[in-house]
Motif scaffolding. Structure first.
Motif, short mmCIF file in Angstrom:
data_model
loop_
_atom_site.label_atom_id
_atom_site.label_comp_id
_atom_site.label_asym_id
_atom_site.label_seq_id
_atom_site.Cartn_x
_atom_site.Cartn_y
_atom_site.Cartn_z
N ALA A 46 0.88 -1.06 -0.06
CA ALA A 46 0.21 0.21 -0.04
C ALA A 46 0.98 1.43 0.04
CB ALA A 46 -1.07 0.20 1.37
N LEU A 47 2.07 1.24 0.73
CA LEU A 47 3.03 2.44 0.79
C LEU A 47 3.55 2.51 -0.50
CD1 LEU A 47 4.20 4.58 2.88
CD2 LEU A 47 5.90 2.70 3.21
N ASP A 48 4.09 1.58 -1.13
CA ASP A 48 4.78 1.53 -2.39
C ASP A 48 3.70 2.19 -3.54
OD1 ASP A 48 7.33 1.06 -1.99
OD2 ASP A 48 7.11 -1.17 -2.57
N ALA A 49 2.34 1.70 -3.45
CA ALA A 49 1.55 2.25 -4.48
C ALA A 49 1.14 3.67 -4.56
CB ALA A 49 -0.04 1.67 -3.91
N PHE A 64 4.80 -17.27 1.67
CA PHE A 64 3.93 -17.85 1.40
C PHE A 64 3.26 -17.90 -0.04
CE2 PHE A 64 2.97 -17.03 5.89
CZ PHE A 64 2.73 -18.09 6.44
N GLU A 65 2.96 -18.86 -0.83
CA GLU A 65 2.47 -18.77 -2.10
C GLU A 65 1.02 -17.98 -2.15
OE1 GLU A 65 0.60 -22.59 -3.24
OE2 GLU A 65 2.15 -23.26 -1.32
N ASN A 66 0.79 -17.41 -2.90
CA ASN A 66 -0.50 -16.72 -3.01
C ASN A 66 -0.82 -15.82 -2.12
OD1 ASN A 66 -2.97 -16.28 -4.19
ND2 ASN A 66 -4.09 -18.28 -3.36
N ARG A 67 0.12 -14.92 -1.82
CA ARG A 67 -0.14 -13.85 -0.67
C ARG A 67 0.03 -12.29 -1.23
NH1 ARG A 67 2.02 -13.25 5.97
NH2 ARG A 67 -0.15 -12.91 6.38
N PHE A 68 -0.60 -12.26 -2.48
CA PHE A 68 -0.96 -11.07 -3.15
C PHE A 68 -2.28 -10.80 -3.38
CE2 PHE A 68 3.66 -11.37 -4.87
CZ PHE A 68 3.98 -10.54 -3.85
N MET A 69 -3.30 -11.14 -2.63
CA MET A 69 -4.67 -11.30 -2.90
C MET A 69 -5.05 -9.81 -2.91
SD MET A 69 -6.27 -14.60 -1.80
CE MET A 69 -5.29 -14.13 -0.44
N HIS A 70 -4.15 -8.79 -2.05
CA HIS A 70 -4.68 -7.57 -1.87
C HIS A 70 -4.17 -6.78 -2.97
CE1 HIS A 70 -0.81 -9.06 -0.26
NE2 HIS A 70 -0.01 -7.85 -0.62
N ALA A 71 -3.69 -7.03 -4.04
CA ALA A 71 -3.24 -6.51 -5.10
C ALA A 71 -4.15 -5.96 -6.00
CB ALA A 71 -1.80 -7.21 -6.06
N PRO A 72 -4.96 -6.76 -6.59
CA PRO A 72 -6.30 -6.51 -7.17
C PRO A 72 -7.17 -5.46 -6.41
CG PRO A 72 -6.37 -8.87 -6.87
CD PRO A 72 -5.11 -8.45 -6.46
N GLU A 73 -7.23 -5.65 -5.20
CA GLU A 73 -8.11 -4.61 -4.68
C GLU A 73 -7.38 -3.28 -4.37
OE1 GLU A 73 -11.26 -5.58 -3.48
OE2 GLU A 73 -10.63 -7.23 -4.39
N LEU A 74 -6.14 -3.45 -4.27
CA LEU A 74 -5.46 -1.93 -4.36
C LEU A 74 -5.53 -1.45 -5.71
CD1 LEU A 74 -1.93 -2.80 -2.02
CD2 LEU A 74 -4.03 -1.37 -1.40
N GLN A 75 -5.49 -2.20 -6.57
CA GLN A 75 -5.65 -1.73 -8.02
C GLN A 75 -7.00 -0.88 -8.28
OE1 GLN A 75 -4.95 -5.29 -10.06
NE2 GLN A 75 -2.87 -4.26 -10.95
N ARG A 76 -8.09 -1.50 -7.45
CA ARG A 76 -9.29 -0.50 -7.49
C ARG A 76 -9.23 0.86 -6.84
NH1 ARG A 76 -13.74 -2.48 -8.32
NH2 ARG A 76 -15.08 -1.38 -6.53
N ALA A 98 -4.38 2.05 2.72
CA ALA A 98 -4.41 2.85 1.31
C ALA A 98 -5.73 3.76 1.51
CB ALA A 98 -4.56 1.86 0.28
N GLY A 99 -6.80 3.27 2.21
CA GLY A 99 -8.07 4.00 2.17
C GLY A 99 -7.74 5.44 2.97
N LEU A 100 -6.85 5.23 4.28
CA LEU A 100 -6.45 6.38 4.93
C LEU A 100 -5.82 7.58 4.06
CD1 LEU A 100 -5.21 4.64 8.00
CD2 LEU A 100 -7.17 6.18 7.99
N ALA A 101 -4.79 6.96 3.10
CA ALA A 101 -4.19 7.76 2.30
C ALA A 101 -4.88 8.40 1.05
CB ALA A 101 -2.82 7.41 1.90
N ALA A 102 -5.90 7.63 0.87
CA ALA A 102 -6.78 7.93 -0.62
C ALA A 102 -7.54 9.26 -0.51
CB ALA A 102 -7.52 6.68 -1.08
N GLU A 103 -7.77 9.81 -1.57
CA GLU A 103 -8.86 10.75 -1.74
C GLU A 103 -10.15 10.18 -1.53
OE1 GLU A 103 -7.98 12.87 -5.41
OE2 GLU A 103 -6.47 13.83 -4.65
N GLY A 104 -11.04 10.83 -0.85
CA GLY A 104 -12.54 10.24 -0.89
C GLY A 104 -12.84 9.41 0.05
#
Ligand code: UD1
Length: 420
Positions: free
Chosen positions: A312-315, A328-340, A379-385
């Motif tokens: 989220a910080l790098d985003a 862990f394998e498959n520990r990037f499930m937050h990536a598509p949500e951060l893309q939203r 990410a929500g704390l840093a995002a606009e809106g």
């Protein structure tokens, strides 16, 4: 199902106090199975996972009582049913931590296999291999591990990979085994050292925990003890990253800074100013973060439980960060949500390339696991809106009073309950 509504774009200011560590509390609660006397735990975090463990233990016949001061008294005078049912184990993998203590204390145990999990297969082969080396006979029947041993006998066990709960399970079992056990390639996490220290306070003879070789002289019996649980290093890190992402000035009190070195080094690299005391960390961030590369590794490396928060910080950082997940394998499930929320992330295998964007935009997102949820909140704390995070029961498993703590830092965060 509860959701979290975040009005983002405000810097965080003020002080937040860290709770006791979830990943220390869960094994310590299981240590109560090793003695008929009372184990009193202080600074137990109020979390769903802790309540699940309490239910699991009381189902076995352990007396579990809450004391007024937030402590718990656990007394396993008699263990009527040394069993962990699927219904509870499937909701919390750490339930497997009862296996070693039950076997050592009762000579038999029946524990459900954890099954699949959102962040990868997560097998328990190392737990079983180690217990078998101590003389247990284990059969897998109908989804359950049935383990038996008259008395466990110490052995030299070299683990094929570093496993935190595996090390803890074997250490608890070996504490009551006959003779000496040496665990090689043990996990060095601070929570392992904490468990060893509490077991020693109960009369165990364990040396070297916190290093990669642990030596355990088995004893016939253990007694009760009173133990104060260490601060949660992942909760600490999460609030620090939240401040780094949203900007502002935050003091995280009641922390154990020595357990956070890899995280603090990355925050400094991202441009945060840190003042580290004995029990508090102050962070000040008055600019856009710089992108950092992160590679997860067993302790003292960078924790996998902080990976999602740094994504989220790098985003929203200046530059491109490469995040490599090795645990862990498959520990990037937050990536598509951060893309939203507008993040630019490309995932390939166990690597995520995060190209920082100047600003994220609020959106509705879905939490998929505990730390992924934390990254969405950051990410929500840093995002606009406005950002609406769905399925926040994941957060309740591991963050005590999250919205109250964030509100005390000036964040506009509200829990919205909706009927299913
Ligand atoms: C613990 C933490 C969790 C953290 C993780 C890694 C607790 C309650 N949970 O989980 O928050 O993310 O450490 O720091 O302390 N593995 C096997 N065979 C085994 C055991 C593990 O292959 O028998 C693999 C796992 O699939 C994983 C890796 O080893 O890929 C590390 O897992 P492990 O350290 O065991 O994680 P947990 O102890 O479950």
């Amino acid at each position: 199902m509860d959701k979290l509504l975040i009005a983002g774009g405000r810097p965080l200011e003020g002080e937040v106090r860290v709770s006791g560590a979830k990943n220390a509390a869960l094994p310590l609660m299981c240590a109560a199975l090793l003695t008929p006397e009372s184990l009193v735990l202080e600074n137990v975090p109020r979390l769903v996972d802790v309540r699940t463990m309490a239910r699991l233990l009381s189902g076995m016949g352990v007396e579990v009582e809450r004391a007024e001061d937030g402590g718990w008294r656990l007394r396993a005078a008699r263990i009527a049913r040394p069993e962990a049912p699927y219904e509870l184990v499937k909701t919390m993998r750490a339930s497997v931590l009862v296996l070693g203590p039950l076997l050592a204390r009762c000579g038999h145990a029946r524990v459900s296999l954890p099954g699949g999990c959102a962040i990868g297969a997560r097998p328990v082969d190392q737990h079983l291999k180690g217990l078998e080396a101590l003389g247990a006979r284990i059969e897998i029947e109908h989804g359950y591990m049935n383990a038996r041993a008259e008395r466990l006998v110490g052995a030299r066990i070299e683990m094929d990979l570093v496993t935190v709960t595996g090390t803890e399970n074997l250490m608890m079992a070996a504490a009551l085994a006959e003779g000496t056990t040496v665990l090689e390639n043990a996990a060095r996490e601070p929570e392992v050292a904490e468990l060893a220290a509490c077991l020693n306070a109960m009369g165990a003879r364990i040396e070297g925990a916190g290093g990669d070789t642990i030596r355990i002289e088995g004893v016939r019996s253990l007694s009760g003890a009173r133990w104060r649980i260490m601060p949660d290093r992942i909760e600490t890190g999460t609030y620090l990253v939240a401040a780094a992402a949203a900007g502002g000035r935050v003091r995280v009190a009641g922390a154990a800074p020595a357990t956070l070195e890899a995280t603090l080094a990355k925050l400094r690299e991202a441009g945060a100013r840190l003042a580290v005391g004995d029990e508090a960390i102050e962070i000040e961030m008055d600019r856009r973060p710089a992108a950092v590369d992160v590679r997860t590794a067993p302790y003292p490396g960078f924790p996998t439980d902080m990976q999602a928060q740094f994504m989220a910080l790098d985003a929203l950082a200046d530059g491109t960060g490469v995040i490599t997940e090795t645990i862990f394998e498959n520990r990037f499930m937050h990536a598509p949500e951060l893309q939203r929320l507008g993040a630019d992330i490309t995932v390939q295998g166990n690597t995520a390339v995060v190209r920082g964007v100047p600003r994220l935009q609020g959106a509705a997102v879905m939490a998929t696991d505990l730390r992924a949820s934390a990254s969405l909140v950051i990410a929500g704390l840093a995002a606009e809106g406005e950002t609406l995070v769905d399925r926040i029961y994941h957060l309740d498993r591991g963050y005590e009073a999250l919205e109250a703590k964030l509100a005390a830092l000036g964040a506009r965060v509200r829990r919205v309950s909706s009927r299913p």
